[in-house]
Each structure stands twice: as C-alpha cells, then as structure tokens.
Design a protein around this motif. Sequence first.
Motif, PDB file in Angstrom:
ATOM      1  N   LEU A 151     -18.878  26.509  20.030  1.00 26.79           N
ATOM      2  CA  LEU A 151     -19.981  27.471  20.793  1.00 26.79           C
ATOM      3  C   LEU A 151     -19.888  26.933  22.254  1.00 26.79           C
ATOM      4  CD1 LEU A 151     -23.234  26.802  18.368  1.00 26.79           C
ATOM      5  CD2 LEU A 151     -21.504  28.810  18.372  1.00 26.79           C
TER       6      LEU A 151
ATOM      7  N   GLN B 145     -26.621  30.469  15.824  1.00 30.19           N
ATOM      8  CA  GLN B 145     -25.866  29.642  15.200  1.00 30.19           C
ATOM      9  C   GLN B 145     -26.187  28.096  15.862  1.00 30.19           C
ATOM     10  OE1 GLN B 145     -21.915  30.352  15.028  1.00 30.19           O
ATOM     11  NE2 GLN B 145     -21.250  28.569  14.162  1.00 30.19           N
ATOM     12  N   MET B 146     -26.526  27.995  16.993  1.00 32.27           N
ATOM     13  CA  MET B 146     -27.033  26.777  17.649  1.00 32.27           C
ATOM     14  C   MET B 146     -28.297  26.224  17.140  1.00 32.27           C
ATOM     15  SD  MET B 146     -27.807  25.970  21.635  1.00 32.27           S
ATOM     16  CE  MET B 146     -29.351  26.559  21.370  1.00 32.27           C
TER      17      MET B 146
ATOM     18  N   ARG C 131     -16.513  20.870  18.494  1.00 36.41           N
ATOM     19  CA  ARG C 131     -16.557  20.983  16.976  1.00 36.41           C
ATOM     20  C   ARG C 131     -16.998  22.207  16.484  1.00 36.41           C
ATOM     21  NH1 ARG C 131     -17.916  16.172  12.744  1.00 36.41           N
ATOM     22  NH2 ARG C 131     -17.423  17.156  10.536  1.00 36.41           N
ATOM     23  N   ASP C 132     -18.278  22.590  17.094  1.00 41.71           N
ATOM     24  CA  ASP C 132     -19.084  23.679  16.606  1.00 41.71           C
ATOM     25  C   ASP C 132     -18.608  25.006  17.038  1.00 41.71           C
ATOM     26  OD1 ASP C 132     -21.300  21.833  15.464  1.00 41.71           O
ATOM     27  OD2 ASP C 132     -21.891  21.702  17.461  1.00 41.71           O
TER      28      ASP C 132
ATOM     29  N   PHE D  84     -19.675  23.074  23.085  1.00 44.82           N
ATOM     30  CA  PHE D  84     -19.797  22.192  21.930  1.00 44.82           C
ATOM     31  C   PHE D  84     -18.483  22.314  21.181  1.00 44.82           C
ATOM     32  CE2 PHE D  84     -24.053  23.261  22.955  1.00 44.82           C
ATOM     33  CZ  PHE D  84     -24.792  22.078  22.899  1.00 44.82           C
TER      34      PHE D  84
ATOM     35  N   LEU E 281     -27.771  24.735  13.513  1.00 44.54           N
ATOM     36  CA  LEU E 281     -27.079  23.639  13.442  1.00 44.54           C
ATOM     37  C   LEU E 281     -28.195  22.480  14.204  1.00 44.54           C
ATOM     38  CD1 LEU E 281     -23.692  24.441  15.007  1.00 44.54           C
ATOM     39  CD2 LEU E 281     -24.068  23.815  12.550  1.00 44.54           C
TER      40      LEU E 281
ATOM     41  N   TYR F  11     -24.528  33.193  18.949  1.00 44.12           N
ATOM     42  CA  TYR F  11     -24.272  31.841  19.118  1.00 44.12           C
ATOM     43  C   TYR F  11     -25.479  31.342  19.421  1.00 44.12           C
ATOM     44  CZ  TYR F  11     -19.235  32.639  20.270  1.00 44.12           C
ATOM     45  OH  TYR F  11     -17.832  33.057  20.342  1.00 44.12           O
TER      46      TYR F  11
ATOM     47  N   GLU G 237     -20.243  17.721  19.418  1.00 41.10           N
ATOM     48  CA  GLU G 237     -20.804  18.520  18.730  1.00 41.10           C
ATOM     49  C   GLU G 237     -22.394  18.485  18.972  1.00 41.10           C
ATOM     50  OE1 GLU G 237     -20.490  17.415  14.754  1.00 41.10           O
ATOM     51  OE2 GLU G 237     -21.269  15.418  14.767  1.00 41.10           O
ATOM     52  N   ILE G 238     -23.209  19.409  18.458  1.00 39.57           N
ATOM     53  CA  ILE G 238     -24.713  19.536  18.856  1.00 39.57           C
ATOM     54  C   ILE G 238     -25.509  18.491  18.377  1.00 39.57           C
ATOM     55  CG2 ILE G 238     -26.746  20.968  18.062  1.00 39.57           C
ATOM     56  CD1 ILE G 238     -24.841  23.535  18.118  1.00 39.57           C
ATOM     57  N   SER G 239     -25.098  17.685  17.541  1.00 40.61           N
ATOM     58  CA  SER G 239     -25.864  16.459  17.019  1.00 40.61           C
ATOM     59  C   SER G 239     -25.787  15.423  17.954  1.00 40.61           C
ATOM     60  CB  SER G 239     -25.769  15.959  15.696  1.00 40.61           C
ATOM     61  OG  SER G 239     -24.390  15.695  15.480  1.00 40.61           O
TER      62      SER G 239
END
Length: 217
Positions: A106, A120-121, A103-104, A101, A124, A117, A74-76
Amino acid sequence: MKVGCYCRVSTPDQNLDRQIGSTTSYAQHELGVNLSELRVYRDKATGTNTSRDGYKRLMDDVEAGDVETVVVHEISRLARSLQDLDRTVSRVMGLGATIHFVRDGLSFGDGNEQPMYRLQMQMLGAFAEWEARVKQMNTREGIAARQANPEYHHGPAPLGFEKDDGMLIEGPQYDRVVAVLDMVQKGELSKRSAAKELDTSRRTISRALDRDSLYGL
C-alpha cells in the motif's frame, strides 16, 4: 527524494535487521533512491502509542521537509492503534509527503492510491490493534494465573534459588548453600563466616534461616 525508513520492534532483545533490509531495499529498487538519501528511524518499544523517540524524530523531519517519503515494512510496525495509524498517514499526506507499506503493498500520497487502499489499510490496522489487545489480555491473564499458583514467588529469589517465570527452582549453588546453612544452624559456623563463604550478607543468611523449610533443614 529524501526517504525515511521507519523500523520498530517491541522489545530491546528483538532485531531490526530484517525491517531495515526490507525498507532500504524497497527505497532503492522501487523508488530509485540512493543510500545517501536514506535515513533509518529505529524504535524498540510498543506500538500501542506514539510516544516513541524514533517515531517522533521521523514525524518532526517530515514536518520540516527533511523527509519526503516514508517507508515502513508493514502497517503494524508503524502503529498498533487504528486511530494512531489513520492520524499518522493523514498527517504525512497533509504535509505533502508519501508513505509506503512494503509488505502490505500500500502507498498513500503518491497519487496512485485506489479508494480500496484506505479501506484495506483500516482493516489491517484494525487487525493489528486487535492483535495487540489480545496479547495484552493474554499477558494479564498469564500473570494472574501464575500469581494464583501457590508455588508462585513474589520478589527476588531466596539464597540458592533462581526464578523461572515466577516459580522457584534450585540454582547451581543450592547444595552448597544448604550445607553452609546447616552448619550455621548446628552452631558449627557463624553467620558472618557463612556470609563470607557464600559471598552475601549476614542479613541474607538470617532470612534464609528463617525460611529453613526451603532448604530441608
């Protein structure tokens, strides 16, 4: 296709298994990659900057062409800074690689991304950065609150004590320590013998006696 799976947790005692499973499974089932084509890059460090060994190796391999696709849970996990996140994704794409990514949901650089996208990124990423800053603020406030407490103890715990989040608590040997110190104070035992009995130094015994109120003496 050569794939690099990037996995990160913040502290050494956290486990990377879930992220490794998520990213490698995605690479195998969604991208059709064999295990022999996978590389896993690991970090156990904060995501608020990019000074991480695993991250640096990943980006070096992307630049060298040894990794064509990056997969992150995921992004984080990739970045806790919106600026670092945007810079990393742009760099990966600029080198002709793709990034996913899991879970996201993307993906960037594969030609299938939609205009939404990127927005959204960024949303997040902004949330991940905000979350990191809140955690840092809460940590600082928690430390300040504990230090303001008169029962908060700075430095190592005294002989016979343990520390629980900065507070002194009696350790398992506390009663034995009190009994030995009491004998020293009454002249029934030398400091040298007391140190040997408690497996410590005479200096530690002296410091403990200087703080005899801790032991009810």
